[in-house]
Scaffold this motif. Structure first.
Motif, PDB file in Angstrom:
ATOM      1  N   ARG A 132      26.449  -6.380  34.814  1.00  0.00           N
ATOM      2  CA  ARG A 132      27.463  -6.568  35.992  1.00  0.00           C
ATOM      3  C   ARG A 132      26.857  -5.562  37.789  1.00  0.00           C
ATOM      4  NH1 ARG A 132      32.878  -4.954  36.818  1.00  0.00           N
ATOM      5  NH2 ARG A 132      31.841  -3.404  38.400  1.00  0.00           N
ATOM      6  N   ASP A 133      27.016  -5.065  37.473  1.00  0.00           N
ATOM      7  CA  ASP A 133      26.330  -3.413  39.090  1.00  0.00           C
ATOM      8  C   ASP A 133      24.730  -3.754  38.774  1.00  0.00           C
ATOM      9  OD1 ASP A 133      28.834  -3.274  38.684  1.00  0.00           O
ATOM     10  OD2 ASP A 133      28.908  -0.931  38.072  1.00  0.00           O
ATOM     11  N   GLU A 134      23.476  -3.709  38.002  1.00  0.00           N
ATOM     12  CA  GLU A 134      22.195  -4.040  38.066  1.00  0.00           C
ATOM     13  C   GLU A 134      22.739  -5.421  38.711  1.00  0.00           C
ATOM     14  OE1 GLU A 134      20.756  -3.757  34.280  1.00  0.00           O
ATOM     15  OE2 GLU A 134      21.110  -1.371  34.426  1.00  0.00           O
ATOM     16  N   GLN A 135      22.506  -6.569  38.134  1.00  0.00           N
ATOM     17  CA  GLN A 135      22.213  -8.157  38.474  1.00  0.00           C
ATOM     18  C   GLN A 135      23.091  -7.614  40.099  1.00  0.00           C
ATOM     19  OE1 GLN A 135      24.486 -10.049  35.590  1.00  0.00           O
ATOM     20  NE2 GLN A 135      23.309 -10.361  34.489  1.00  0.00           N
ATOM     21  N   VAL A 136      24.561  -7.346  40.120  1.00  0.00           N
ATOM     22  CA  VAL A 136      25.190  -7.323  42.385  1.00  0.00           C
ATOM     23  C   VAL A 136      23.690  -6.606  42.929  1.00  0.00           C
ATOM     24  CG1 VAL A 136      26.648  -6.375  43.440  1.00  0.00           C
ATOM     25  CG2 VAL A 136      27.348  -7.447  40.884  1.00  0.00           C
ATOM     26  N   GLY A 137      23.184  -5.503  42.375  1.00  0.00           N
ATOM     27  CA  GLY A 137      22.562  -4.557  43.256  1.00  0.00           C
ATOM     28  C   GLY A 137      20.954  -5.280  43.264  1.00  0.00           C
ATOM     29  N   THR A 138      20.774  -6.213  42.426  1.00  0.00           N
ATOM     30  CA  THR A 138      19.195  -7.256  42.689  1.00  0.00           C
ATOM     31  C   THR A 138      19.771  -7.586  43.199  1.00  0.00           C
ATOM     32  OG1 THR A 138      19.496  -8.038  40.464  1.00  0.00           O
ATOM     33  CG2 THR A 138      18.696  -6.737  40.789  1.00  0.00           C
ATOM     34  N   ARG A 139      20.875  -8.524  44.046  1.00  0.00           N
ATOM     35  CA  ARG A 139      21.232  -9.491  44.505  1.00  0.00           C
ATOM     36  C   ARG A 139      20.576 -10.009  46.044  1.00  0.00           C
ATOM     37  NH1 ARG A 139      27.294 -11.488  42.890  1.00  0.00           N
ATOM     38  NH2 ARG A 139      26.536 -11.902  40.584  1.00  0.00           N
ATOM     39  N   PRO A 140      20.034 -10.434  46.640  1.00  0.00           N
ATOM     40  CA  PRO A 140      19.595 -10.774  48.212  1.00  0.00           C
ATOM     41  C   PRO A 140      20.969 -10.586  48.662  1.00  0.00           C
ATOM     42  CG  PRO A 140      18.693 -13.160  46.774  1.00  0.00           C
ATOM     43  CD  PRO A 140      19.345 -12.021  46.061  1.00  0.00           C
ATOM     44  N   THR A 141      20.876  -9.900  50.204  1.00  0.00           N
ATOM     45  CA  THR A 141      21.596  -9.984  50.953  1.00  0.00           C
ATOM     46  C   THR A 141      21.567 -11.250  51.516  1.00  0.00           C
ATOM     47  OG1 THR A 141      20.368  -8.664  52.139  1.00  0.00           O
ATOM     48  CG2 THR A 141      22.143  -8.024  50.309  1.00  0.00           C
ATOM     49  N   ALA A 142      22.709 -11.515  51.960  1.00  0.00           N
ATOM     50  CA  ALA A 142      22.636 -12.382  53.265  1.00  0.00           C
ATOM     51  C   ALA A 142      22.098 -12.489  54.270  1.00  0.00           C
ATOM     52  CB  ALA A 142      23.881 -13.457  53.519  1.00  0.00           C
TER      53      ALA A 142
END
Length: 143
Positions: A132-142
């Motif tokens: 979960r934390d890896e996926q959150v860390g790789t999401r592009p920021t708005a």
């Protein structure tokens, strides 16, 4: 998930209520009240409860063995309570005659992203959180 956690809470609530009719320990009434007050708090009610030694513990996973990363509340004589944890080797956080204060102390110290309880072991919870934390860390920021 909700059924496992809810069933555990109801078992503890019912056991405390039944024990209050048949046991005479001076800690039983304050412990029964502790369970009721903690259950009334949505942030704690979503965690898996377990008890021992007149203490109410909260786990982020709903399978044995519970994870020890949430403080717990214990019952003292004279309707006083203590908050300790998250582990047995941690120092006592406080003693209080206010059950609401004890519950608030636990809520203030909940780990980030705490709840609802994960159906699985502590190891499975840790693996889930890593992904979960890896996926959150790789999401592009708005922007």
């Amino acid at each position: 998930m909700a059924n496992i956690v809810e069933a555990a809470w109801h078992k503890i609530l019912n056991t405390a209520a039944e024990s209050s009719r048949s046991q005479t320990s001076p800690l039983l009434e304050p412990f029964t009240e502790l369970v009721r007050v903690a259950y009334a708090e949505p942030q704690l009610r979503q965690l898996y409860p377990w008890t021992g030694m007149w203490e109410l513990h909260f786990s982020r996973c709903a399978e044995l063995w519970p994870i020890w990363d949430v403080p717990y509340i214990g019952t003292l004589g004279d309707s006083r309570y203590y908050v300790e944890g998250p582990s047995r080797s941690s120092p006592r956080i406080a003693e209080t005659d206010s059950l609401q204060v004890a519950v608030a102390m636990v809520i203030e110290r909940l780990p980030p992203h705490c709840g609802p309880a994960f159906v699985g072991s502590a190891e499975e919870l840790a693996a889930y959180e890593r992904v979960r934390d890896e996926q959150v860390g790789t999401r592009p920021t708005a922007r």
